[in-house]
Design an enzyme around this catalytic site. Structure first.
Site, PDB file in Angstrom:
ATOM      1  N   HIS A   1       0.688  -0.977   0.073  1.00 59.18           N
ATOM      2  CA  HIS A   1       0.079  -0.256  -0.053  1.00 59.18           C
ATOM      3  C   HIS A   1       0.803   1.337   0.071  1.00 59.18           C
ATOM      4  O   HIS A   1       0.325   2.304  -0.147  1.00 59.18           O
ATOM      5  CB  HIS A   1      -0.944   0.051   1.358  1.00 59.18           C
ATOM      6  CG  HIS A   1      -2.428   0.494   0.845  1.00 59.18           C
ATOM      7  ND1 HIS A   1      -2.820   0.478  -0.308  1.00 59.18           N
ATOM      8  CD2 HIS A   1      -3.338   0.937   1.949  1.00 59.18           C
ATOM      9  CE1 HIS A   1      -4.124   1.166  -0.157  1.00 59.18           C
ATOM     10  NE2 HIS A   1      -4.368   1.211   1.185  1.00 59.18           N
TER      11      HIS A   1
ATOM     12  N   ASN B   1      -6.424   6.942   4.158  1.00 61.31           N
ATOM     13  CA  ASN B   1      -7.734   7.238   3.819  1.00 61.31           C
ATOM     14  C   ASN B   1      -8.079   8.747   3.868  1.00 61.31           C
ATOM     15  O   ASN B   1      -9.030   8.974   3.604  1.00 61.31           O
ATOM     16  CB  ASN B   1      -8.695   6.409   4.857  1.00 61.31           C
ATOM     17  CG  ASN B   1      -8.673   4.736   4.345  1.00 61.31           C
ATOM     18  OD1 ASN B   1      -8.056   4.485   3.720  1.00 61.31           O
ATOM     19  ND2 ASN B   1      -9.520   4.272   5.201  1.00 61.31           N
TER      20      ASN B   1
ATOM     21  N   ASP C   1      -0.671   2.819  -5.330  1.00 57.73           N
ATOM     22  CA  ASP C   1      -0.619   1.570  -5.560  1.00 57.73           C
ATOM     23  C   ASP C   1      -1.953   0.833  -6.471  1.00 57.73           C
ATOM     24  O   ASP C   1      -2.983   1.800  -6.221  1.00 57.73           O
ATOM     25  CB  ASP C   1      -0.668   0.576  -4.576  1.00 57.73           C
ATOM     26  CG  ASP C   1      -1.877   1.049  -3.557  1.00 57.73           C
ATOM     27  OD1 ASP C   1      -1.727   1.995  -2.773  1.00 57.73           O
ATOM     28  OD2 ASP C   1      -2.656   0.159  -3.001  1.00 57.73           O
TER      29      ASP C   1
ATOM     30  N   ASN D   1      -9.171   4.085  -1.397  1.00 61.83           N
ATOM     31  CA  ASN D   1      -9.750   5.019  -0.378  1.00 61.83           C
ATOM     32  C   ASN D   1      -8.687   6.262  -0.355  1.00 61.83           C
ATOM     33  O   ASN D   1      -9.277   7.324   0.093  1.00 61.83           O
ATOM     34  CB  ASN D   1      -9.500   4.264   0.789  1.00 61.83           C
ATOM     35  CG  ASN D   1     -10.989   3.424   1.148  1.00 61.83           C
ATOM     36  OD1 ASN D   1     -11.896   3.476   0.524  1.00 61.83           O
ATOM     37  ND2 ASN D   1     -10.585   2.244   2.064  1.00 61.83           N
TER      38      ASN D   1
END
Length: 229
Positions: free
Chosen positions: A49, A96, A121, A142
């Site tokens: 991530h 997020n 990513d 997100n």
């Protein structure tokens, strides 16, 4: 009479000087803002991530740009590619809430959204395959959702998609994102980071349309090779 002539000559000289400055002054290139998405802290370093952060770090290292400032909730650095200014940012808000940093940064520098490139990513691409797009949706990412929200719903900003592959079998995608790469995948990502750095340097000199066309063609063939491995 002599006084009037002198004043006219002075005004003519002033007009010529203003015209000369307009003709010979150089226009400064417009800056680029590169924003890499990820999560802060050692816990997330090297995870799938966080490849957006890694792309920023690779780009900064290639140019000797120190990432040693905090600005708009991001680790921040700035430098030049040739004579083109670049701003580099790694939001520290957690993934997020990335838009809480990216949105204010774009506003602070008064940049049009086509000069703001987001690195992130992407599970929709094989590991190590990249794509450079002019715009797009969030694809359930997100971090991108947050960026779009804080750009007032505008999706018209470029993004560099960094392929990390799909989770194997029935593995939870969230768990997959927070895992570190195995040795083979790590090698592919390291290669992709260098390709991404080269693409972003080309972007600053050639512009988005020309650089994305050539880069995506190269990556298309790489995609085919990776699928056949």
């Amino acid at each position: 009479m002599v006084l009037l002539t002198s004043r006219r000559n002075q005004r003519k000289l002033e007009m010529l000087n203003r015209l000369s400055r307009r003709l010979f002054c150089t226009v400064s290139p417009q800056p680029w803002l590169f924003v890499g998405l990820g999560n802060p802290g050692d816990k997330y370093r090297g995870t799938r991530h966080n490849v957006g952060f890694e792309m920023i770090d690779a780009f900064a290292e290639s140019l000797g740009i120190p990432m040693d400032t905090v600005h708009c909730k991001a680790i921040f650095g700035q430098g030049l590619v040739g004579d083109v200014p670049v701003f580099l940012a790694k939001p520290q808000t957690y993934m997020n809430l990335s838009g809480e940093s990216a949105g204010p940064l774009a506003a602070y520098y008064k940049l049009p959204l086509n000069r703001v490139v987001v690195f992130h990513d992407d599970m929709g691409l094989p590991c190590g395959v990249l794509r450079l797009h002019h715009k797009g949706g969030h694809g359930s990412h997100n971090g991108l959702k947050s960026v779009i929200y804080h750009l007032r719903g505008n999706r018209e900003f470029p993004r560099l998609r960094i392929g990390i592959g799909k989770p194997p079998g029935q593995m939870d995608p969230k768990a997959f994102l927070l895992q570190k790469f195995n040795a083979t995948a790590r090698e592919r990502i390291d290669e992709a980071l260098q390709e991404g750095v080269a693409a972003m340097k080309l972007l600053t000199s050639k512009g988005l349309t020309e650089s994305s066309r050539s880069f995506n063609t190269e990556q298309k063939y790489k995609h085919i090779r990776v699928q056949n491995m």
